[in-house]
Design a protein around this motif. Structure first.
Motif, PDB file in Angstrom:
ATOM      1  N   GLN A 140      41.993  40.770  21.720  1.00 26.70           N
ATOM      2  CA  GLN A 140      42.185  40.835  23.167  1.00 26.70           C
ATOM      3  C   GLN A 140      42.838  39.580  23.734  1.00 26.70           C
ATOM      4  N   ALA A 198      40.919  51.002  17.077  1.00 30.11           N
ATOM      5  CA  ALA A 198      39.894  50.605  16.110  1.00 30.11           C
ATOM      6  C   ALA A 198      40.287  50.950  14.687  1.00 30.11           C
ATOM      7  N   GLY A 199      40.998  52.060  14.486  1.00 29.31           N
ATOM      8  CA  GLY A 199      41.358  52.485  13.145  1.00 29.31           C
ATOM      9  C   GLY A 199      42.654  51.890  12.631  1.00 29.31           C
ATOM     10  N   GLU A 201      39.723  51.334  22.313  1.00 36.07           N
ATOM     11  CA  GLU A 201      38.991  51.947  21.211  1.00 36.07           C
ATOM     12  C   GLU A 201      39.908  52.717  20.283  1.00 36.07           C
ATOM     13  N   GLY A 239      39.502  47.110  14.023  1.00 40.57           N
ATOM     14  CA  GLY A 239      38.306  47.292  14.833  1.00 40.57           C
ATOM     15  C   GLY A 239      38.668  47.454  16.289  1.00 40.57           C
ATOM     16  N   GLY A 240      37.740  47.897  17.075  1.00 38.92           N
ATOM     17  CA  GLY A 240      38.011  48.183  18.485  1.00 38.92           C
ATOM     18  C   GLY A 240      38.270  46.933  19.303  1.00 38.92           C
ATOM     19  N   ILE A 241      39.070  47.086  20.346  1.00 40.90           N
ATOM     20  CA  ILE A 241      39.329  45.999  21.289  1.00 40.90           C
ATOM     21  C   ILE A 241      38.414  46.179  22.489  1.00 40.90           C
ATOM     22  N   GLN A 290      39.220  53.767   6.040  1.00 38.97           N
ATOM     23  CA  GLN A 290      37.995  52.968   5.967  1.00 38.97           C
ATOM     24  C   GLN A 290      37.203  53.317   4.706  1.00 38.97           C
TER      25      GLN A 290
END
Length: 572
Positions: free
Chosen positions: A51, A347-348, A344, A231-233, A223
């Motif tokens: 972020q 995330a992948g 989100e 990963g998610g922000i 994964q």
């Protein structure tokens, strides 16, 4: 009008045309598409959360849009500046966590304030100290360093090494254990990015790579395969805060800020000038400093890190047809929407995708044709470019750029310490004075030696020029009566040089030779008069031009020859 000079965006909007809106909107969205993956990747270079990279891509365009002079330039994270920040954090011993974020933000604010002060004082010329060969070498070194730093992401290996040789050696030892799905994904996307760069340069390749990486990650459950993901922000709006890093050595911090400022502004002004030349408008380096300063302060106050102009985002803006900084504001709004609503979804994203994006960007920093041109035109400048590469790879980015700049300045001082010179004479049947070594048909004026140094006379070359001036007497075919110093190329004369000229005058006088000076520029003329040298030279021995002095000498010599023929005394 004064308010428009302070906030150039007002001037852009005052003459805004409705037909430009579509182009600015499309350009802004295109810039955001390129900025999204690279911002996350650049944060990873510095060792910061994703972020922070987005914050550094959102707020700076707003600051530059308000205070920057260019209608097209796009600002944000860039490779060279990020590598400088990463190197500075390492040299300061800053670990991860909130302290690392705070120090990076403090760098941005300090660089921004320094930019504004420098721009207000008219110090934009500082960028000229990073010559093109050094900048080419520095960027190539940064690119190679960046490529090496991404090998772990591209192979799934934990690669150690404090320098390129140990890094490559460690990679060679561990390559057999590389994670094949990660390696296949990274190399495949890197190949795709290079093909898009060549075949479809207007297409936002990094965005294509990110989209494809996300689709493949979901389709093949990366994964589960052991592929590392970003990963998610966090869904968070950038918050205003004054960073307060603790336990920092202020001297080391200031040195790091200076290095970041020099590199970020130098690379940024190159981009600004390149697009200014392409689109036929002037670039004011001091106004750009203020624009970059506003961008960096906006970044630091909202959790970002130092930024500068981005050649890739500016190129996208230019190609799509952006007309004003409204495009930058649109890009910032689009990226803010990603942070708030689509964090989100990232995330992948495989880390190998970011590695491929960064390596592709790094390859674009290596100007191979430029190195070949330097080799053909100037071997010494090619050497400086190579020094830039090796310095960065051997000593790190921060020390590397300082060493490269010192190398060029040392060469500059060495050249200035031994300025070129020439003896002047006449060509029969032609007016004016000519260099004897360049014109075979030119001949010295009997009884007059004219010495022409091609450079200023200051403390580090005064003795050299004095010895060359005195030696010019022995280079004349017959002992002269006058030695004329043609000062037309002497832009600066300091007190050390005046003392050297006085020594030369006394030495010549002891041999019966008078020293004269011609074509002194204003400051040098005042120095000669205030020091008393003009008085010691004697009346009428300072001339407006070398031609005037030569004409007078020849006239007096002819008059003296006439007197001698009549049995009179010789010339004085």
């Amino acid at each position: 009008m004064r308010l428009e000079r302070i906030i150039p965006l007002l001037g852009q909007l005052r003459g805004y045309r409705a037909a430009w809106l579509g182009a600015d909107l499309l350009a802004g969205l295109s810039v955001a598409a390129v900025a999204l993956p690279t911002a996350i990747a650049y944060a990873a270079i510095i060792g910061l959360p994703p972020q922070t990279g987005l914050y550094a891509a959102i707020l700076p365009p707003v600051g530059y849009a308000l205070f920057g002079p260019s209608r097209q330039l796009m600002v944000g994270p860039d490779t060279g500046t990020c590598m400088m920040v990463a190197s500075a954090l390492l040299s300061l011993g800053v670990a991860g966590g909130d302290q690392r974020i705070a120090v990076a933000a403090a760098f941005a604010i300090a660089v921004g304030l320094a930019c504004i002060v420098a721009g207000s004082l008219g110090l934009g010329f500082i960028a000229n100290f990073l010559s093109k060969p050094v900048l080419m070498g520095f960027l190539a070194g940064v690119a190679l360093d960046l490529i090496l730093s991404q090998l772990g992401k591209m192979t799934g290996l934990a690669i150690a090494g404090d320098d390129p040789f140990h890094t490559l050696a460690d990679l060679g030892l561990k390559l057999g254990g590389a994670h094949l799905p990660t390696m296949a994904l990274g190399l495949g996307l890197l190949l795709l990015l290079r093909l898009l760069r060549r075949l479809a340069p207007r297409l936002p390749g990094p965005l294509v790579a990110v989209a494809l990486g996300l689709l493949l990650s979901r389709a093949f459950d990366f994964q589960a395969l052991g592929v590392q993901l970003v990963g998610g922000i966090p869904r968070s709006f950038p918050v205003f805060a004054l960073p307060l890093p603790l336990n920092l050595d202020l001297d080391d911090f200031a040195l790091a800020v200076l290095g970041i400022l020099l590199v970020s502004f130098s690379s940024g002004i190159v981009t600004a000038r390149s697009f200014g030349l392409k689109n036929r408008y002037d670039v004011d380096a001091n106004r750009e400093l203020i624009g970059f300063g506003a961008a960096n302060i906006a970044s630091g106050l909202f959790g970002g890190f130092p930024v500068t102009s981005s050649d890739s985002r500016t190129a996208i803006n230019d190609a799509v047809g952006g007309k004003t900084q409204l495009a930058g504001l649109v890009a910032a709004a689009a990226l803010m929407a990603v942070v708030l609503f689509f964090g989100e979804a990232l995330a992948g994203l495989p880390v190998a995708v970011l590695g491929a994006v960064l390596i592709s960007a790094a390859l674009d920093l290596i100007d191979t044709p430029g190195f070949l041109v330097l080799w053909r035109l100037s071997r010494i400048e090619f050497l400086f470019a190579v020094i830039g590469v090796l310095s960065v790879l051997s000593f790190g980015v921060l020390k590397g750029v300082i060493l490269a700049v010192l190398a060029t300045l040392t060469h500059l001082v060495w050249i200035a310490s031994q300025p070129r010179d020439a003896l002047l004479g006449r060509i029969p049947g032609r007016e004016g004075l000519y260099k004897l070594h360049r014109h075979p048909d030119a001949a010295p004026i009997p009884g007059l030696t004219i010495y022409f140094p091609e450079g200023s006379l200051i403390f580090f070359n005064a003795e050299y020029v004095k010895h060359r001036l005195l030696a010019s007497v022995t280079r004349s075919p017959s002992p002269p009566q006058w030695l004329l110093l043609d000062a037309g190329a002497i832009g600066l004369l300091d007190t050390t040089a005046v003392d050297a000229l006085e020594d030369a005058r006394a030495s010549l006088a002891a041999r019966g030779i008078r020293l004269a000076i011609a074509e002194l520029h204003g400051p040098a003329r005042r120095m000669v008069r205030r020091s008393g040298l003009a008085e010691r030279l004697g009346p009428g021995m300072i001339f407006h031009s070398a031609e005037e002095a030569a004409d007078l000498f020849e006239a007096r010599r002819a008059e003296a020859a006439g007197l001698q023929a009549d049995g009179g005394a010789g010339p004085a």
